[in-house]
Design a protein around this motif. Structure first.
Motif, mmCIF file in Angstrom:
data_model
loop_
_atom_site.group_PDB
_atom_site.id
_atom_site.type_symbol
_atom_site.label_atom_id
_atom_site.label_comp_id
_atom_site.label_asym_id
_atom_site.label_seq_id
_atom_site.Cartn_x
_atom_site.Cartn_y
_atom_site.Cartn_z
ATOM 1 N N LEU A 156 81.348 74.724 -20.419
ATOM 2 C CA LEU A 156 79.933 75.060 -20.255
ATOM 3 C C LEU A 156 79.660 75.631 -18.866
ATOM 4 O O LEU A 156 80.446 75.431 -17.936
ATOM 5 N N GLU A 157 78.528 76.284 -18.718
ATOM 6 C CA GLU A 157 78.136 76.834 -17.419
ATOM 7 C C GLU A 157 77.909 75.720 -16.398
ATOM 8 O O GLU A 157 78.079 75.922 -15.199
ATOM 9 N N THR A 158 77.569 74.542 -16.878
ATOM 10 C CA THR A 158 77.341 73.407 -15.975
ATOM 11 C C THR A 158 78.638 72.763 -15.501
ATOM 12 O O THR A 158 78.614 71.887 -14.639
ATOM 13 N N ASP A 159 79.781 73.185 -16.037
ATOM 14 C CA ASP A 159 81.083 72.640 -15.648
ATOM 15 C C ASP A 159 81.588 73.306 -14.370
ATOM 16 O O ASP A 159 82.646 73.932 -14.341
ATOM 17 N N THR A 160 80.829 73.136 -13.304
ATOM 18 C CA THR A 160 81.148 73.786 -12.036
ATOM 19 C C THR A 160 82.401 73.187 -11.396
ATOM 20 O O THR A 160 82.811 72.071 -11.716
ATOM 21 N N TYR A 161 82.982 73.965 -10.508
ATOM 22 C CA TYR A 161 84.128 73.525 -9.709
ATOM 23 C C TYR A 161 83.695 73.641 -8.258
ATOM 24 O O TYR A 161 83.391 74.734 -7.778
ATOM 25 N N VAL A 162 83.645 72.511 -7.567
ATOM 26 C CA VAL A 162 83.156 72.458 -6.193
ATOM 27 C C VAL A 162 84.293 72.025 -5.280
ATOM 28 O O VAL A 162 84.976 71.044 -5.554
ATOM 29 N N LEU A 163 84.490 72.768 -4.197
ATOM 30 C CA LEU A 163 85.497 72.428 -3.191
ATOM 31 C C LEU A 163 84.791 72.174 -1.866
ATOM 32 O O LEU A 163 84.101 73.055 -1.348
ATOM 33 N N THR A 164 84.980 70.984 -1.335
ATOM 34 C CA THR A 164 84.371 70.621 -0.067
ATOM 35 C C THR A 164 85.482 70.490 0.975
ATOM 36 O O THR A 164 86.425 69.723 0.779
ATOM 37 N N PRO A 165 85.370 71.239 2.087
ATOM 38 C CA PRO A 165 86.420 71.161 3.113
ATOM 39 C C PRO A 165 86.266 69.917 3.980
ATOM 40 O O PRO A 165 85.155 69.453 4.233
ATOM 41 N N LYS A 166 87.392 69.393 4.395
ATOM 42 C CA LYS A 166 87.388 68.220 5.270
ATOM 43 C C LYS A 166 88.603 68.330 6.184
ATOM 44 O O LYS A 166 89.678 68.724 5.750
ATOM 45 N N ILE A 167 88.419 67.989 7.432
ATOM 46 C CA ILE A 167 89.523 68.017 8.392
ATOM 47 C C ILE A 167 90.114 66.615 8.486
ATOM 48 O O ILE A 167 89.421 65.652 8.782
ATOM 49 N N VAL A 168 91.418 66.524 8.185
ATOM 50 C CA VAL A 168 92.149 65.260 8.264
ATOM 51 C C VAL A 168 93.396 65.513 9.104
ATOM 52 O O VAL A 168 94.235 66.329 8.744
ATOM 53 N N ASN A 169 93.502 64.812 10.233
ATOM 54 C CA ASN A 169 94.637 64.979 11.150
ATOM 55 C C ASN A 169 94.837 66.447 11.539
ATOM 56 O O ASN A 169 95.938 66.975 11.470
ATOM 57 N N ASP A 170 93.767 67.098 11.897
ATOM 58 C CA ASP A 170 93.771 68.508 12.310
ATOM 59 C C ASP A 170 94.230 69.465 11.205
ATOM 60 O O ASP A 170 94.641 70.583 11.478
ATOM 61 N N GLU A 171 94.201 69.032 9.962
ATOM 62 C CA GLU A 171 94.558 69.871 8.818
ATOM 63 C C GLU A 171 93.357 69.990 7.888
ATOM 64 O O GLU A 171 92.665 68.994 7.637
ATOM 65 N N LEU A 172 93.154 71.176 7.370
ATOM 66 C CA LEU A 172 92.074 71.383 6.407
ATOM 67 C C LEU A 172 92.513 70.867 5.046
ATOM 68 O O LEU A 172 93.570 71.209 4.539
ATOM 69 N N THR A 173 91.709 69.998 4.476
ATOM 70 C CA THR A 173 91.953 69.439 3.151
ATOM 71 C C THR A 173 90.753 69.779 2.276
ATOM 72 O O THR A 173 89.619 69.752 2.746
ATOM 73 N N TRP A 174 91.025 70.091 1.021
ATOM 74 C CA TRP A 174 89.947 70.419 0.086
ATOM 75 C C TRP A 174 89.731 69.246 -0.858
ATOM 76 O O TRP A 174 90.676 68.744 -1.464
ATOM 77 N N ILE A 175 88.473 68.836 -0.982
ATOM 78 C CA ILE A 175 88.121 67.749 -1.886
ATOM 79 C C ILE A 175 87.423 68.367 -3.098
ATOM 80 O O ILE A 175 86.301 68.861 -2.981
ATOM 81 N N PRO A 176 88.094 68.361 -4.257
ATOM 82 C CA PRO A 176 87.485 68.953 -5.449
ATOM 83 C C PRO A 176 86.499 67.992 -6.110
ATOM 84 O O PRO A 176 86.683 66.768 -6.061
ATOM 85 N N SER A 177 85.462 68.548 -6.701
ATOM 86 C CA SER A 177 84.493 67.764 -7.455
ATOM 87 C C SER A 177 83.808 68.710 -8.447
ATOM 88 O O SER A 177 84.190 69.858 -8.584
ATOM 89 N N GLY A 178 82.796 68.214 -9.106
ATOM 90 C CA GLY A 178 82.056 69.023 -10.067
ATOM 91 C C GLY A 178 82.270 68.539 -11.492
ATOM 92 O O GLY A 178 83.142 67.721 -11.773
ATOM 93 N N GLU A 179 81.455 69.051 -12.384
ATOM 94 C CA GLU A 179 81.497 68.633 -13.790
ATOM 95 C C GLU A 179 82.822 68.972 -14.461
ATOM 96 O O GLU A 179 83.303 68.226 -15.306
ATOM 97 N N GLY A 180 83.418 70.092 -14.112
ATOM 98 C CA GLY A 180 84.701 70.470 -14.709
ATOM 99 C C GLY A 180 85.775 69.445 -14.400
ATOM 100 O O GLY A 180 86.618 69.139 -15.239
ATOM 101 N N LEU A 181 85.746 68.909 -13.192
ATOM 102 C CA LEU A 181 86.704 67.887 -12.797
ATOM 103 C C LEU A 181 86.455 66.596 -13.571
ATOM 104 O O LEU A 181 87.390 65.944 -14.022
#
Length: 139
Positions: A108-133
């Motif tokens: 569905l159109e509401t099944d979004t995929y959201v990626l939120t960036p976060k810095i962990v130990n000076d490394e960029l990490t992506w935290i996925p979320s959203g209805e598709g997940l």
């Protein structure tokens, strides 16, 4: 002396049992196939975020913050507003990537995929979320 030849074949009862077995196998396989098709379709949305993730990483390294890392700025691709393939739209606001799928194959159109960036130990990490997940389309 005459030899009688008896033709052998399925009787109606055997035919129905065979049919029931085939229908049972189909009933078990169809949901798995449908889920596979949804996940395969959703993979196009997940893959489409790659250039945006790379660009947000470069933006963060330049600005030392995600604030201002928006679509169309600091070499981040412009927001996608016209559907292309499985992707209906994609936006980037302060480093957060939101991909919206074209509704198809049970997604569905509401099944979004959201990626939120976060810095962990000076490394960029992506935290996925959203209805598709939540629906298990990624894995």
């Amino acid at each position: 002396m005459m030899v009688k030849i008896r033709l052998k074949g399925f009787v109606l009862k055997e035919l129905f049992i065979t049919l029931l077995v085939i229908l049972g196998l189909f009933a078990m396989a169809f949901p798995a196939y449908r889920d596979y098709m949804r996940r395969d379709y959703y993979k196009e949305i997940v893959d489409a975020t790659e250039p945006f993730k790379i660009a947000v990483d470069k933006c963060f390294k330049k600005l030392k913050t995600f604030t201002g890392c928006n679509a169309g700025r600091y070499a981040i691709p412009a927001a996608i507003t016209k559907s292309h393939g499985a992707l209906a739209s994609m936006t980037v606001t302060n480093g957060i990537i939101i991909a919206t799928p074209v509704p198809r194959k049970g997604v569905l159109e509401t099944d979004t995929y959201v990626l939120t960036p976060k810095i962990v130990n000076d490394e960029l990490t992506w935290i996925p979320s959203g209805e598709g997940l939540l629906h298990g389309y990624t894995g």
